[in-house]
Write an enzyme that holds these catalytic residues in place. Structure first.
Site, short mmCIF file in Angstrom:
data_model
loop_
_atom_site.label_atom_id
_atom_site.label_comp_id
_atom_site.label_asym_id
_atom_site.label_seq_id
_atom_site.Cartn_x
_atom_site.Cartn_y
_atom_site.Cartn_z
N THR A 45 1.03 -1.23 0.13
CA THR A 45 -0.08 0.01 -0.11
C THR A 45 0.81 1.28 0.02
OG1 THR A 45 -1.53 -1.14 1.29
CG2 THR A 45 -2.13 0.99 1.15
N LYS A 158 3.50 -11.91 7.98
CA LYS A 158 2.49 -11.13 7.56
C LYS A 158 2.02 -12.15 6.31
CE LYS A 158 1.99 -7.50 4.90
NZ LYS A 158 0.86 -7.68 3.92
N VAL A 199 -2.68 -6.90 9.53
CA VAL A 199 -2.15 -5.77 8.86
C VAL A 199 -3.32 -5.28 7.80
CG1 VAL A 199 -0.31 -4.97 7.22
CG2 VAL A 199 0.14 -6.78 8.69
C1 ELE Z 1 -2.28 -6.13 2.15
C2 ELE Z 1 -1.55 -5.66 0.81
C3 ELE Z 1 -2.52 -6.29 -0.07
C4 ELE Z 1 -1.65 -4.99 3.25
C5 ELE Z 1 0.66 -3.99 2.65
C6 ELE Z 1 -0.23 -4.91 3.18
O1 ELE Z 1 0.04 -3.13 1.79
O2 ELE Z 1 1.81 -4.01 2.66
O3 ELE Z 1 -5.10 -5.03 -2.35
O4 ELE Z 1 -5.65 -6.84 -0.76
O5 ELE Z 1 -4.02 -7.07 -2.67
O6 ELE Z 1 -2.14 -7.28 2.63
O7 ELE Z 1 -1.48 -4.31 0.53
O8 ELE Z 1 -3.53 -5.67 -0.71
P1 ELE Z 1 -4.60 -6.25 -1.71
O9 ELE Z 1 0.38 -5.64 4.24
#
Ligand code: ELE
Length: 290
Positions: A45, A158, A199
């Site tokens: 993210t 995670k 997370v």
């Molecule tokens: C989420 C991932 C996956 C949060 C990060 C996270 O952003 O590092 O959009 O569900 O594939 O696990 O961002 O996001 P989506 O740990």
């Protein structure tokens, strides 16, 4: 009820394509005040895989005043860069680093992945960032145990996967190890299944809803708030994953979290208005006052 570790993979505010430390601090502090325990900069993210190591260091620096609340994602395709950041993390005394495995290349041997985590975590306690869909590698419980046997200081994982069997196996078969869920949809499950935390990208904007999920984890309202969060995460995807989160933060918290950086594009005015309208409809449907 014991509160689990709540972790926000915070978006990285960019201004003129540069990391905007002031905006990062304002947003990060708001999320912590809102009840989240750790910030996880340079995750997915946070656009981490698209950032230079110097930019990730900027984030380390931005949060130098609250090191206990920081988990920096240092994994990259350049192990030297990752090791450098892990050493910096040690100087800044943050809670831990996290690391994606080497990605993109096919055919990485199991033992190389184990060596990678053993080496990196010997620099600083490391949380494994397991995201098989994007990295192409699934870090399973037996691999975690082999990393530990080889002397690696991996303290948790995670799990950005919907494969609950893998998640539960890691919880069951790895001792003294924190297991965190990654998908926004699994916050309630983290509580109900006795995991160690979660997370959630949606926590950038939805921490009030997450607090409701936690308060109500043992009753039907927990489901209602989890479903609301799922709908918001779906809207985020519909309007453009990650980019939409910058707008959702402003809509729900009033905080200007800057802009994403291309190749992620800022939403147009029309898109943002339409997103806000759909968010308000979701709030109404689930009887939630933002
Ligand atoms: C989420 C991932 C996956 C949060 C990060 C996270 O952003 O590092 O959009 O569900 O594939 O696990 O961002 O996001 P989506 O740990």
């Amino acid at each position: 009820m014991q509160k689990l570790d709540s972790i926000t993979p915070i978006i990285t505010p960019f201004t003129d394509n540069k990391v905007d430390k002031d905006k990062a601090v304002r947003h990060g502090e708001d999320v912590l005040k809102g009840g989240m325990k750790y910030l996880f900069p340079a995750g997915t993210t946070g656009l981490g895989p698209s950032m230079a190591s110097g930019e990730k260091h900027d984030l380390l620096d931005a949060f130098a005043h609250i090191p206990d609340h920081v988990i920096l994602q240092v994994g990259s395709l350049n192990l030297e860069d990752s090791i450098y950041l892990a050493r910096e993390a040690k100087k800044y005394k943050i809670h831990a680093v996290a690391a994606l495995p080497p990605y993109y290349f096919t055919g990485m041997k199991r033992e190389w992945l184990i060596k990678y985590y053993t080496k990196l975590s010997s620099e600083y306690p490391t949380i494994i960032y397991n995201y098989p869909d994007t990295t192409g590698y699934n870090i399973t419980y037996d691999m975690v145990n082999d990393i530990k046997k080889a002397g690696g200081d991996v303290i948790g994982i995670k799990e950005t996967t919907f494969n609950m069997n893998d998640i539960l196996n890691t919880k069951m078969y790895v001792q003294d190890f924190k297991v965190y869920t990654g998908p926004d949809q699994y916050i309630l499950s983290a509580y109900r299944l006795g995991l160690d935390g979660f997370v959630s990208g949606a926590s950038n904007y939805g921490y009030k809803i997450i607090n409701k999920i936690i308060e109500n984890y043992d009753n039907k309202d927990g489901d209602r708030y989890q479903f609301l969060l799922n709908e918001l995460a779906d809207l985020s995807r519909k309007y453009g994953t990650i980019s939409s989160i910058y707008d959702m933060v402003e809509i729900m918290t009033g905080i200007d979290a800057g802009n994403p950086r291309e190749p992620f594009f800022k939403l147009s005015k029309e898109e943002r208005n339409s997103l806000e309208k759909e968010m308000n409809e979701a709030f109404k449907k689930y009887n939630f006052k933002p």
